[in-house]
Design a protein around this motif. Structure first.
Motif, PDB file in Angstrom:
ATOM      1  N   VAL A   1      -5.215  -2.345  -1.897  1.00 20.03           N
ATOM      2  CA  VAL A   1      -4.502  -1.315  -2.414  1.00 20.03           C
ATOM      3  C   VAL A   1      -3.530  -0.919  -3.121  1.00 20.03           C
ATOM      4  CG1 VAL A   1      -3.391   1.059  -0.573  1.00 20.03           C
ATOM      5  CG2 VAL A   1      -5.557  -0.410  -0.242  1.00 20.03           C
ATOM      6  N   CYS A   2      -3.222  -0.726  -3.489  1.00 27.14           N
ATOM      7  CA  CYS A   2      -2.240  -0.279  -4.574  1.00 27.14           C
ATOM      8  C   CYS A   2      -1.063   1.205  -3.831  1.00 27.14           C
ATOM      9  CB  CYS A   2      -2.385   0.145  -5.490  1.00 27.14           C
ATOM     10  SG  CYS A   2      -1.009   0.108  -7.087  1.00 27.14           S
TER      11      CYS A   2
ATOM     12  N   PRO B   1       4.385   4.743   2.169  1.00 27.13           N
ATOM     13  CA  PRO B   1       2.834   5.059   2.600  1.00 27.13           C
ATOM     14  C   PRO B   1       2.774   2.918   2.725  1.00 27.13           C
ATOM     15  CG  PRO B   1       3.430   6.613   1.238  1.00 27.13           C
ATOM     16  CD  PRO B   1       4.462   5.782   1.279  1.00 27.13           C
ATOM     17  N   ALA B   2       3.200   2.832   1.371  1.00 26.30           N
ATOM     18  CA  ALA B   2       3.380   1.208   1.188  1.00 26.30           C
ATOM     19  C   ALA B   2       3.621   0.423   2.343  1.00 26.30           C
ATOM     20  CB  ALA B   2       4.312   0.647   0.156  1.00 26.30           C
TER      21      ALA B   2
ATOM     22  N   VAL C   1      -0.821  -4.028  -3.445  1.00 29.73           N
ATOM     23  CA  VAL C   1      -0.927  -4.213  -4.786  1.00 29.73           C
ATOM     24  C   VAL C   1       0.493  -3.254  -5.195  1.00 29.73           C
ATOM     25  CG1 VAL C   1      -1.588  -4.131  -7.173  1.00 29.73           C
ATOM     26  CG2 VAL C   1      -3.218  -5.139  -5.270  1.00 29.73           C
ATOM     27  N   PRO C   2       1.619  -3.625  -5.064  1.00 31.04           N
ATOM     28  CA  PRO C   2       2.797  -3.116  -5.562  1.00 31.04           C
ATOM     29  C   PRO C   2       2.829  -2.865  -6.847  1.00 31.04           C
ATOM     30  CG  PRO C   2       3.100  -5.063  -5.695  1.00 31.04           C
ATOM     31  CD  PRO C   2       2.195  -5.075  -5.118  1.00 31.04           C
ATOM     32  N   ALA C   3       3.489  -0.963  -6.727  1.00 32.75           N
ATOM     33  CA  ALA C   3       3.973  -0.441  -8.696  1.00 32.75           C
ATOM     34  C   ALA C   3       5.221  -0.133  -8.519  1.00 32.75           C
ATOM     35  CB  ALA C   3       2.698   0.056  -9.098  1.00 32.75           C
ATOM     36  N   ALA C   4       5.770   0.691  -9.779  1.00 30.71           N
ATOM     37  CA  ALA C   4       6.634   1.001  -9.573  1.00 30.71           C
ATOM     38  C   ALA C   4       6.903   2.947  -9.445  1.00 30.71           C
ATOM     39  CB  ALA C   4       7.374   0.452 -11.612  1.00 30.71           C
TER      40      ALA C   4
ATOM     41  N   PRO D   1      -5.333   0.429 -12.156  1.00 28.53           N
ATOM     42  CA  PRO D   1      -6.360  -0.410 -11.662  1.00 28.53           C
ATOM     43  C   PRO D   1      -7.096  -0.162 -10.940  1.00 28.53           C
ATOM     44  CG  PRO D   1      -3.634  -1.247 -11.652  1.00 28.53           C
ATOM     45  CD  PRO D   1      -3.756   0.196 -12.469  1.00 28.53           C
ATOM     46  N   LEU D   2      -7.551   1.196  -9.906  1.00 28.20           N
ATOM     47  CA  LEU D   2      -8.192   1.784  -9.623  1.00 28.20           C
ATOM     48  C   LEU D   2      -9.141   1.720 -10.093  1.00 28.20           C
ATOM     49  CD1 LEU D   2      -9.059   3.022  -6.809  1.00 28.20           C
ATOM     50  CD2 LEU D   2      -8.063   5.336  -7.341  1.00 28.20           C
ATOM     51  N   ARG D   3      -9.202   2.287 -11.612  1.00 26.85           N
ATOM     52  CA  ARG D   3     -10.207   2.850 -12.138  1.00 26.85           C
ATOM     53  C   ARG D   3     -11.087   1.727 -12.817  1.00 26.85           C
ATOM     54  NH1 ARG D   3      -9.075   7.164 -15.120  1.00 26.85           N
ATOM     55  NH2 ARG D   3      -7.368   7.009 -15.479  1.00 26.85           N
ATOM     56  N   ASN D   4     -10.191   0.432 -13.169  1.00 25.00           N
ATOM     57  CA  ASN D   4     -10.735  -1.299 -13.628  1.00 25.00           C
ATOM     58  C   ASN D   4     -11.202  -1.291 -12.407  1.00 25.00           C
ATOM     59  OD1 ASN D   4     -10.481  -0.231 -16.387  1.00 25.00           O
ATOM     60  ND2 ASN D   4      -8.391  -0.792 -15.958  1.00 25.00           N
ATOM     61  N   LYS D   5     -11.162  -1.089 -11.361  1.00 26.71           N
ATOM     62  CA  LYS D   5     -11.255  -1.495  -9.502  1.00 26.71           C
ATOM     63  C   LYS D   5     -11.005  -2.978  -9.379  1.00 26.71           C
ATOM     64  CE  LYS D   5     -16.407   0.363  -9.713  1.00 26.71           C
ATOM     65  NZ  LYS D   5     -17.358   0.876  -9.199  1.00 26.71           N
ATOM     66  N   GLN D   6      -9.917  -2.761  -9.388  1.00 27.53           N
ATOM     67  CA  GLN D   6      -9.214  -4.371  -9.185  1.00 27.53           C
ATOM     68  C   GLN D   6      -8.119  -4.010  -8.261  1.00 27.53           C
ATOM     69  OE1 GLN D   6      -6.671  -3.320 -12.934  1.00 27.53           O
ATOM     70  NE2 GLN D   6      -6.670  -6.001 -13.653  1.00 27.53           N
TER      71      GLN D   6
END
Length: 295
Positions: A171-172, A179-180, A192-195, A203-208
């Protein structure tokens, strides 16, 4: 024939005038921002207060998100628009500072406390959840809105409908965000952290990753922009996220003054107008101002 042409010309002129009037009434602005709030003329404050300092300077620096649809997103003109932005403008107006004298600084979840402590911003209005841990470092006025954590998934996802479904799944969410922490500590997701939250979209669109998690209003903005790609896993939220206005710790007079303004906005229609011009385009029900926490 001449009479016919004259009549036809008159009808065309009348039609053009009607269209112009209609466009004028609709506004035609971009970005969804409401009109600038009123600006107080020569407001008076006690000497040596932050309010007096800002009013004398005639400018204020406000931290906000630049990637949060409906709440704080950079517009086509490079300036942020959204509900948080409108609240920031209204506060500045009460200090006698017009919108064009606000310096907007992008603040992401990981740097908000530091930006306040370092004096890079005067206040932060940026989907900033009030927590006891954060109150050890900065002060909060508000809350001015209560959101709730939710999950966003790809449109074709049928396996995730509640937070318990993300156990052991990627989960990003944004580094340092509430929430993280919640999705890992309470529901066992693999973070899966992001800035920024917008950095989670590809990443969600590509199903990572299998989901993005943050507050429901933020995710609703992403779904609104790409309804064919994404959806909320459920309409239900699983936390309460009270949004506050961050400011320097120990500035009690400034915090109390901002709280007074928030309560005034709820009474004079400023709050309702700000909502309807921004987040209310998707979330139609105008929220009530939560009870102010005057700690």
């Amino acid at each position: 024939m001449k009479a016919f042409m004259t009549r036809r010309k008159s009808l065309l002129i009348a039609a053009s005038a009607a269209v112009a009037l209609g466009l004028s009434a609709c506004g035609g602005g971009s970005g969804g921002s409401s009109s600038a709030p009123p600006v107080a003329e020569k407001p008076s404050f006690a000497a040596d207060t932050t309010m007096a300092k800002l009013a004398s300077a005639g400018k204020i620096t406000i931290g906000s998100k630049f990637d949060q649809p409906l709440f704080g997103q950079k517009g086509l003109d490079g300036k942020p628009v959204g509900f948080d932005v409108e609240i920031g403008k209204a506060i500045a107006g009460k200090l006698g500072i017009p919108a064009d004298k606000i310096e907007w600084v992008e603040t992401v979840s990981a740097n908000r406390e530091e930006f306040i402590k370092q004096g890079k911003v005067d206040i932060i209005v940026a989907t900033y959840t009030i927590t006891d841990k954060r109150k050890n470092e900065v002060d909060f006025a508000g809350p001015y809105y209560e959101a709730g954590q939710a999950l966003m998934v790809n449109k074709d996802n049928t396996t995730i409908t509640k937070p318990e479904d993300v156990k052991g799944k990627k989960v990003c969410s944004v580094t340092g965000s509430t929430p993280a922490s919640t999705i890992v500590e309470k529901y066992g997701a693999v973070l899966v952290p992001a800035a920024t939250y917008s950095a989670c979209l590809e990443p969600l669109r590509n199903k990572q990753v299998e989901a993005i998690t943050t507050d429901n209003v933020i995710l609703a903005g992403f779904v609104d922009k790409e309804p064919e790609a994404f959806k909320l896993a459920s309409d239900q939220t699983f936390t309460k996220e009270p949004y506050g206005i961050g400011l320097k710790k120990g500035d009690t007079a400034f915090r109390s003054w901002i709280n007074d303004q928030l309560e005034a906005f709820a009474k004079d229609g400023t709050y309702k107008k700000a909502w309807e011009a921004t987040a209310g385009k998707v979330i139609k029900t105008v929220p009530e101002l939560p009870a102010i926490n005057r700690y």
